[in-house]
Design a protein around this motif. Structure first.
Motif, short mmCIF file in Angstrom:
data_model
loop_
_atom_site.label_atom_id
_atom_site.label_comp_id
_atom_site.label_asym_id
_atom_site.label_seq_id
_atom_site.Cartn_x
_atom_site.Cartn_y
_atom_site.Cartn_z
N ALA A 59 -37.24 -5.56 30.57
CA ALA A 59 -37.20 -4.66 29.43
C ALA A 59 -35.93 -4.87 28.62
O ALA A 59 -34.83 -4.98 29.18
CB ALA A 59 -37.30 -3.21 29.90
N GLY A 60 -36.07 -4.94 27.30
CA GLY A 60 -34.93 -5.07 26.42
C GLY A 60 -34.44 -6.47 26.17
O GLY A 60 -33.43 -6.66 25.49
N GLU A 61 -35.14 -7.47 26.66
CA GLU A 61 -34.71 -8.85 26.42
C GLU A 61 -35.14 -9.32 25.03
O GLU A 61 -36.09 -8.83 24.42
CB GLU A 61 -35.31 -9.80 27.47
CG GLU A 61 -34.65 -9.73 28.83
CD GLU A 61 -34.87 -11.00 29.64
OE1 GLU A 61 -34.23 -12.01 29.33
OE2 GLU A 61 -35.70 -10.96 30.57
N LEU A 62 -34.41 -10.33 24.53
CA LEU A 62 -34.74 -11.05 23.30
C LEU A 62 -34.69 -12.53 23.64
O LEU A 62 -33.64 -13.06 23.99
CB LEU A 62 -33.74 -10.72 22.20
CG LEU A 62 -33.81 -11.55 20.91
CD1 LEU A 62 -35.17 -11.42 20.24
CD2 LEU A 62 -32.68 -11.15 19.95
N LEU A 63 -35.83 -13.20 23.55
CA LEU A 63 -35.86 -14.61 23.95
C LEU A 63 -36.82 -15.39 23.07
O LEU A 63 -37.71 -14.83 22.41
CB LEU A 63 -36.28 -14.76 25.41
CG LEU A 63 -37.70 -14.36 25.79
CD1 LEU A 63 -38.24 -15.28 26.88
CD2 LEU A 63 -37.71 -12.92 26.32
N ALA A 64 -36.63 -16.70 23.09
CA ALA A 64 -37.51 -17.62 22.39
C ALA A 64 -38.23 -18.49 23.41
O ALA A 64 -37.64 -18.93 24.39
CB ALA A 64 -36.71 -18.51 21.43
N VAL A 65 -39.50 -18.72 23.15
CA VAL A 65 -40.27 -19.75 23.86
C VAL A 65 -40.46 -20.88 22.86
O VAL A 65 -41.11 -20.71 21.83
CB VAL A 65 -41.62 -19.21 24.35
CG1 VAL A 65 -42.44 -20.32 24.98
CG2 VAL A 65 -41.42 -18.08 25.34
N VAL A 66 -39.86 -22.02 23.15
CA VAL A 66 -39.81 -23.11 22.17
C VAL A 66 -40.43 -24.36 22.76
O VAL A 66 -40.35 -24.62 23.96
CB VAL A 66 -38.34 -23.37 21.74
CG1 VAL A 66 -37.50 -23.85 22.90
CG2 VAL A 66 -38.27 -24.34 20.56
N GLY A 67 -41.07 -25.14 21.89
CA GLY A 67 -41.66 -26.39 22.32
C GLY A 67 -42.37 -27.05 21.16
O GLY A 67 -42.75 -26.38 20.19
N PRO A 68 -42.59 -28.35 21.23
CA PRO A 68 -43.29 -29.05 20.14
C PRO A 68 -44.77 -28.71 20.13
O PRO A 68 -45.30 -28.09 21.06
CB PRO A 68 -43.06 -30.52 20.49
CG PRO A 68 -42.91 -30.54 21.98
CD PRO A 68 -42.21 -29.25 22.32
N SER A 69 -45.46 -29.11 19.09
CA SER A 69 -46.90 -28.93 19.01
C SER A 69 -47.57 -29.60 20.20
O SER A 69 -47.22 -30.73 20.57
CB SER A 69 -47.42 -29.55 17.70
OG SER A 69 -48.82 -29.44 17.62
N GLY A 70 -48.50 -28.91 20.83
CA GLY A 70 -49.20 -29.46 21.99
C GLY A 70 -48.49 -29.26 23.30
O GLY A 70 -48.96 -29.73 24.33
#
Length: 229
Positions: A30-41
């Protein structure tokens, strides 16, 4: 405290033997701020669908606030999405003939709120994202950045504990995109858990936590600065 999202050894396999997600384990508090990142596919879109209970895993477990998404029927799953998750999409997904207030209020119909309450809450959400002067405007009467702010207001109108933002700046110029990201940071500061799914490492590197996805697997999970060492 129960995590907002917990994925344990999650696999998603489609017909034809396509493995979109391969043994992913991920916990978001709870309360996190994150990115899930990756190229197309890379599998990040499939991962987003699993996180948002828009799809069920082939194997493994996805829990939202401790509830196994595979263990409930479709009606209960829809109620969980409507109550616990706000979605922000790259394409805005606004209804062209509706005003900003009505676009935001539409999301509350599924929660059974009466019309007057829907209007009041939608107005408050739009003011919260800085669009109190655009309440009666339709999407075509607003800029791209303003339309995305309407989409954010729609996502947060029911005050869900989790907001999933899928490429929220993808259709915006740099200034409007930064405005939307600043808004998401403000919502995080107020206690909302925010997951931003993106292909943009610049966005991911600016957030407290970065999760890199490649070939359906997580290959990095931590602070962006750690990925550079």
């Amino acid at each position: 405290m129960t995590p907002v999202l917990q994925m344990d050894d999650v696999v998603k396999r489609y017909d034809g033997g396509v493995h979109a997600v391969r043994g992913v384990s991920l916990t978001v508090e709870a309360g996190e701020l994150l990115a899930v990142v990756g190229p197309s596919g890379s599998g990040k879109s499939s991962l987003l669908h699993l996180m948002g209970a828009l799809d069920r895993p082939t194997s493994g477990t996805v829990r939202l606030l401790g509830h196994d998404t595979a263990a409930v029927d479709d009606r209960r799953l829809s109620a969980m999405r409507a109550t616990w998750i706000g979605f922000v999409f790259q394409q805005f997904m606004l209804i062209p003939h509706l005003t900003a207030v009505d676009n935001v209020a539409a999301g509350l119909i599924y929660l059974g709120a009466p019309p007057a309450a829907r209007t009041r809450l939608a107005t408050a959400a739009l003011r919260r994202v800085g669009l109190g002067h655009r309440l009666d405007h339709r999407p075509q009467e607003m800029s791209g950045g303003e339309q995305q702010r309407v989409a954010v207001a729609r996502a947060i109108v029911a005050r869900p504990p989790l907001v999933l933002a899928d490429e929220p700046t993808g259709n915006l110029d740099s200034a409007a995109g930064e405005g939307v990201l600043s808004l998401l940071r403000e919502l995080h500061d107020e206690g909302t858990t925010i997951i931003i799914v993106t292909h943009d490492n610049g966005i991911a590197d600016a957030l407290p936590r970065k999760v890199e996805v490649f070939d359906g697997r997580i290959r990095f999970d931590g602070r962006a600065s750690e990925a550079l060492t």
